[in-house]
Design a protein around this motif. Structure first.
Motif, PDB file in Angstrom:
ATOM      1  N   PHE A  10      52.871  23.292  83.471  1.00  0.00           N
ATOM      2  CA  PHE A  10      52.361  24.620  83.132  1.00  0.00           C
ATOM      3  C   PHE A  10      51.489  25.164  84.253  1.00  0.00           C
ATOM      4  CE2 PHE A  10      49.280  21.549  81.606  1.00  0.00           C
ATOM      5  CZ  PHE A  10      48.082  22.056  82.048  1.00  0.00           C
ATOM      6  N   CYS A  31      46.107  28.890  91.987  1.00  0.00           N
ATOM      7  CA  CYS A  31      46.665  29.394  90.730  1.00  0.00           C
ATOM      8  C   CYS A  31      47.739  30.437  90.998  1.00  0.00           C
ATOM      9  CB  CYS A  31      45.551  29.968  89.867  1.00  0.00           C
ATOM     10  SG  CYS A  31      46.136  30.616  88.308  1.00  0.00           S
ATOM     11  N   ASP A  69      48.031  27.546  84.691  1.00  0.00           N
ATOM     12  CA  ASP A  69      46.924  27.971  83.848  1.00  0.00           C
ATOM     13  C   ASP A  69      45.916  28.748  84.676  1.00  0.00           C
ATOM     14  OD1 ASP A  69      45.474  27.183  81.043  1.00  0.00           O
ATOM     15  OD2 ASP A  69      44.019  27.402  82.688  1.00  0.00           O
ATOM     16  N   ILE A  70      45.351  29.786  84.095  1.00  0.00           N
ATOM     17  CA  ILE A  70      44.441  30.669  84.822  1.00  0.00           C
ATOM     18  C   ILE A  70      43.211  29.906  85.329  1.00  0.00           C
ATOM     19  CG2 ILE A  70      43.214  31.436  82.730  1.00  0.00           C
ATOM     20  CD1 ILE A  70      44.094  33.674  85.735  1.00  0.00           C
ATOM     21  N   ASN A  71      42.872  28.800  84.647  1.00  0.00           N
ATOM     22  CA  ASN A  71      41.669  28.052  85.044  1.00  0.00           C
ATOM     23  C   ASN A  71      41.945  26.887  85.987  1.00  0.00           C
ATOM     24  OD1 ASN A  71      39.408  29.294  83.814  1.00  0.00           O
ATOM     25  ND2 ASN A  71      40.277  28.718  81.830  1.00  0.00           N
ATOM     26  N   MET A  72      43.196  26.712  86.383  1.00  0.00           N
ATOM     27  CA  MET A  72      43.537  25.478  87.113  1.00  0.00           C
ATOM     28  C   MET A  72      42.878  25.387  88.492  1.00  0.00           C
ATOM     29  SD  MET A  72      47.507  26.363  87.872  1.00  0.00           S
ATOM     30  CE  MET A  72      47.952  24.869  88.743  1.00  0.00           C
ATOM     31  N   ALA A 101      51.906  22.964  89.189  1.00  0.00           N
ATOM     32  CA  ALA A 101      52.421  23.582  87.965  1.00  0.00           C
ATOM     33  C   ALA A 101      53.649  22.828  87.459  1.00  0.00           C
ATOM     34  CB  ALA A 101      52.766  25.051  88.234  1.00  0.00           C
ATOM     35  N   SER A 146      54.120  27.962  80.416  1.00  0.00           N
ATOM     36  CA  SER A 146      54.690  26.615  80.437  1.00  0.00           C
ATOM     37  C   SER A 146      55.978  26.583  81.257  1.00  0.00           C
ATOM     38  CB  SER A 146      54.956  26.180  78.994  1.00  0.00           C
ATOM     39  OG  SER A 146      55.866  25.120  78.990  1.00  0.00           O
ATOM     40  N   LYS A 161      49.752  36.217  80.607  1.00  0.00           N
ATOM     41  CA  LYS A 161      48.822  35.560  79.678  1.00  0.00           C
ATOM     42  C   LYS A 161      48.093  34.468  80.439  1.00  0.00           C
ATOM     43  CE  LYS A 161      52.895  33.062  78.242  1.00  0.00           C
ATOM     44  NZ  LYS A 161      53.840  32.681  77.249  1.00  0.00           N
ATOM     45  N   ALA A 162      47.247  33.728  79.755  1.00  0.00           N
ATOM     46  CA  ALA A 162      46.414  32.768  80.472  1.00  0.00           C
ATOM     47  C   ALA A 162      47.142  31.476  80.816  1.00  0.00           C
ATOM     48  CB  ALA A 162      45.163  32.453  79.657  1.00  0.00           C
ATOM     49  N   ASN A 163      48.277  31.243  80.183  1.00  0.00           N
ATOM     50  CA  ASN A 163      48.949  29.960  80.372  1.00  0.00           C
ATOM     51  C   ASN A 163      50.457  30.134  80.250  1.00  0.00           C
ATOM     52  OD1 ASN A 163      50.094  27.307  79.571  1.00  0.00           O
ATOM     53  ND2 ASN A 163      47.955  26.687  79.805  1.00  0.00           N
TER      54      ASN A 163
END
Lengths: 304, 265
Positions: free
Chosen positions: A207, A47, A209-212, A202, A117, A113-115
């Motif tokens: 994008f 990430c 993402d924090i959870n990727m 990405a 793009s 932020k969490a995501n």
């Protein structure tokens, strides 16, 4: 018929994703197979790579340079884990978990932020899921270049000392190798590659993402295990790395098929983990339950 | 060549498991000395070797190798002075690497490891010739993984790595034949003698076999309770017998020498 066509239609996407995760798995291979360390940093560093690449790209940095920065950021995360382990004596698995948690905050700070793009419609990126043929070509080039580079590196004097560190610590020190240093370098290299694959991911999915990265280590291990099984004939190091890349592709193709067969996608992570767990356990189970008949004339430990 | 001054080391201090392994150890080796070391279990033989190697720091005392104070030097830096062969044949080599690669690692001991290719063509020829001397057929298996070799073969390769590729200031042998069958052990000892002699190496060899201890080297020391209790060399050593050695030990330690492993071997 439609069903099969539909499934085939999803294959290019599966191959692209498989290549990205195969690249990531090559990073995992360096720690897991060469250094003999299960490094959990990767769940965070993939990430980190994605975040650095995405944020730099949307701020106007050329994508090539963004990816270099992602690679360096990944190396830094590996160094942190390496220092936890070698300077503070924390077991490697715990060191990785600590860095992973650190990276959760760091990644949020990088992205704000969490995501974030990075759509290929707005930004000049190297690849995207809009054009899978192109994506596959680019990723294959990256994969081959990486394998060639690693084949060279692990054949050098320094690369050999890294391999011996993973193989036999006591012997390596006796041969004058600073095993703390080689361990840190190995972790840095591994996480640099993982972050680079994060940067590619990405761009591909458009994008960061924090959870990727959640469960990335399991996917990486799956690719390593599949690759070893499929390329079990391979003695050559470059071929083994190629096997890991192919392992990533096989993993995602199977994944895609399973989804197509209508399996609840919520269960996929659990199934992946169970399959990986089973395969990691096979060597132990073999030793435990398949006792080989004793050979005649086996040497005994005389004098002990 | 080697000076150990007043070395102390206690493991697990302050606990019920506290064990004083080195208790005021003093030892000086002259250049070219081939010293055999005997002593019961827990006498501090291996601990002494580990102290020289820097596996862990001493509690107090000093160690000098070739005039350099190495007391606070990390293990990997001391390696340039030392060649080591461990008791466990698995310890001295990297199992997943080729024979030639293992030798190449040892060839670069104490040198900066660069990004040049790990083994050159000339080296392969040199290694082939060295392996031929062992007479174990290894010269035709240079690309085999070391993990495929037998214990004796691995010890022989470790010996080359420790002593032949680069002459160490000091060769340390920690019961390096103990895990081998008698025939292989004799062969490895024979190779050891040859290498030590041809390279004029200063050597410390721990053994649990009194006959070997008497037959090899020019000096014999016996350790007990973490220090040297018997030190004989020259003519006196040549005239030693297993019986006289045991008698000397009983006198010095004030108790019966009862180590089955030592007596039986």
């Amino acid at each position: 018929m439609n069903f099969i066509l539909g499934m085939l239609g999803s294959m290019p996407g599966a191959i692209s994703q498989g290549l990205v995760w195969g690249l990531m798995a090559i990073g995992v291979y360096i720690t897991f197979k060469i250094l003999d360390i299960a490094d959990l940093t990767v769940d965070g560093s993939i990430c980190t790579g994605a975040a650095v690449c995405a944020v730099l790209t949307i701020n106007g940095v050329p994508v090539g340079l963004s990816m270099c920065c992602a690679f360096l950021a990944g190396m830094l995360t590996g160094i942190v884990t390496g220092l936890f382990h070698t300077k503070l004596g924390i077991p490697p698995i715990l060191s990785g978990i600590l860095t992973q948690l650190i990276l959760w905050s760091v990644n949020l700070k990088i992205m704000g932020k969490a995501n974030v793009s990075v759509s290929s419609r707005t930004y000049e990126v190297l690849l995207s899921s809009m054009d899978n043929t192109w994506a596959i070509i680019i990723l294959a080039i990256f994969g081959i270049a990486l394998i060639v580079a690693l084949y060279w590196f692990f054949g050098t004097e320094f690369g050999c000392s890294l391999r011996s560190t993973g193989c036999n610590l006591a012997m390596s020190r006796a041969q004058g190798i600073n095993t703390n240093y080689t361990t840190v370098v190995g972790l840095a290299l591994s996480n640099g590659i993982v972050a680079l694959s994060g940067a590619l991911l990405a761009q591909y999915q458009g994008f960061a993402d924090i959870n990727m990265g959640r469960g990335a280590i399991v996917i990486g291990l799956a690719a390593v295990i599949i690759g070893e099984a499929v390329f079990s004939f391979a003695k050559n190091f470059a071929l083994r790395l190629l096997g890991v890349l192919v392992g990533g592709i096989i993993y995602y193709v199977v994944y895609q098929v399973v989804i197509y067969l209508g399996l609840d996608t919520d269960l996929l992570k659990m199934l992946s983990a169970l399959v990986v767990g089973l395969f990691l356990g096979i060597p132990y189970l073999k030793k435990r339950y398949l006792r080989r008949p004793k050979r005649k004339g086996v040497k005994t430990n005389a004098g002990n | 060549m080697l000076v150990i001054e007043n070395a102390y080391k206690t493991f697990n201090p302050g606990t019920v498991n506290a064990k004083t392994a080195l208790n005021g150890l003093n030892l000086t080796l002259r250049e070219g000395d081939f010293v055999t070391v005997i002593g019961g279990n827990g006498a501090g033989k291996s601990t002494m070797l580990n102290a020289i190697c820097g596996t862990w720091p001493l509690d107090s005392g000093r160690i000098l190798i070739d005039g350099d104070d190495v007391t606070n030097m990390p293990e990997y830096q001391r390696a340039k002075y030392l060649g080591r062969v461990f008791q466990d044949p698995m310890m001295g080599t990297a199992a997943d690497m080729e024979i030639a690669e293992n030798l190449a690692l040892a060839k670069r001991r104490g040198k900066h490891r660069t990004l040049k290719w790990g083994i050159s063509k000339e080296e392969r020829i040199e290694y082939k010739n060295l392996l031929k001397i062992l007479d174990l057929g290894l010269e035709d298996r240079m690309s085999s993984k070391v993990g495929l070799l037998s214990g004796g073969q691995r010890q022989a390769v470790t010996l080359l790595m420790a002593a032949s590729l680069q002459s160490p200031k000091l060769l340390l042998l920690d019961e390096h034949t103990a895990a081998l069958d008698p025939k292989t052990a004799a062969k490895v000892l024979d190779i050891t003698d040859k290498i030590v002699e041809s390279n004029h190496l200063t050597t410390l060899m721990i053994t649990h076999n009194m006959r070997d201890a008497i037959a090899h080297g020019n000096r014999l020391i016996m350790m007990h309770d973490g220090h040297v209790v018997i030190d004989v060399s020259g003519e006196e050593k040549k005239n030693l017998t297993v019986e006289s050695l045991i008698e000397m030990f009983n006198t010095v330690s004030g108790r019966e020498f009862s180590n089955d492993r030592t007596l039986l071997s």
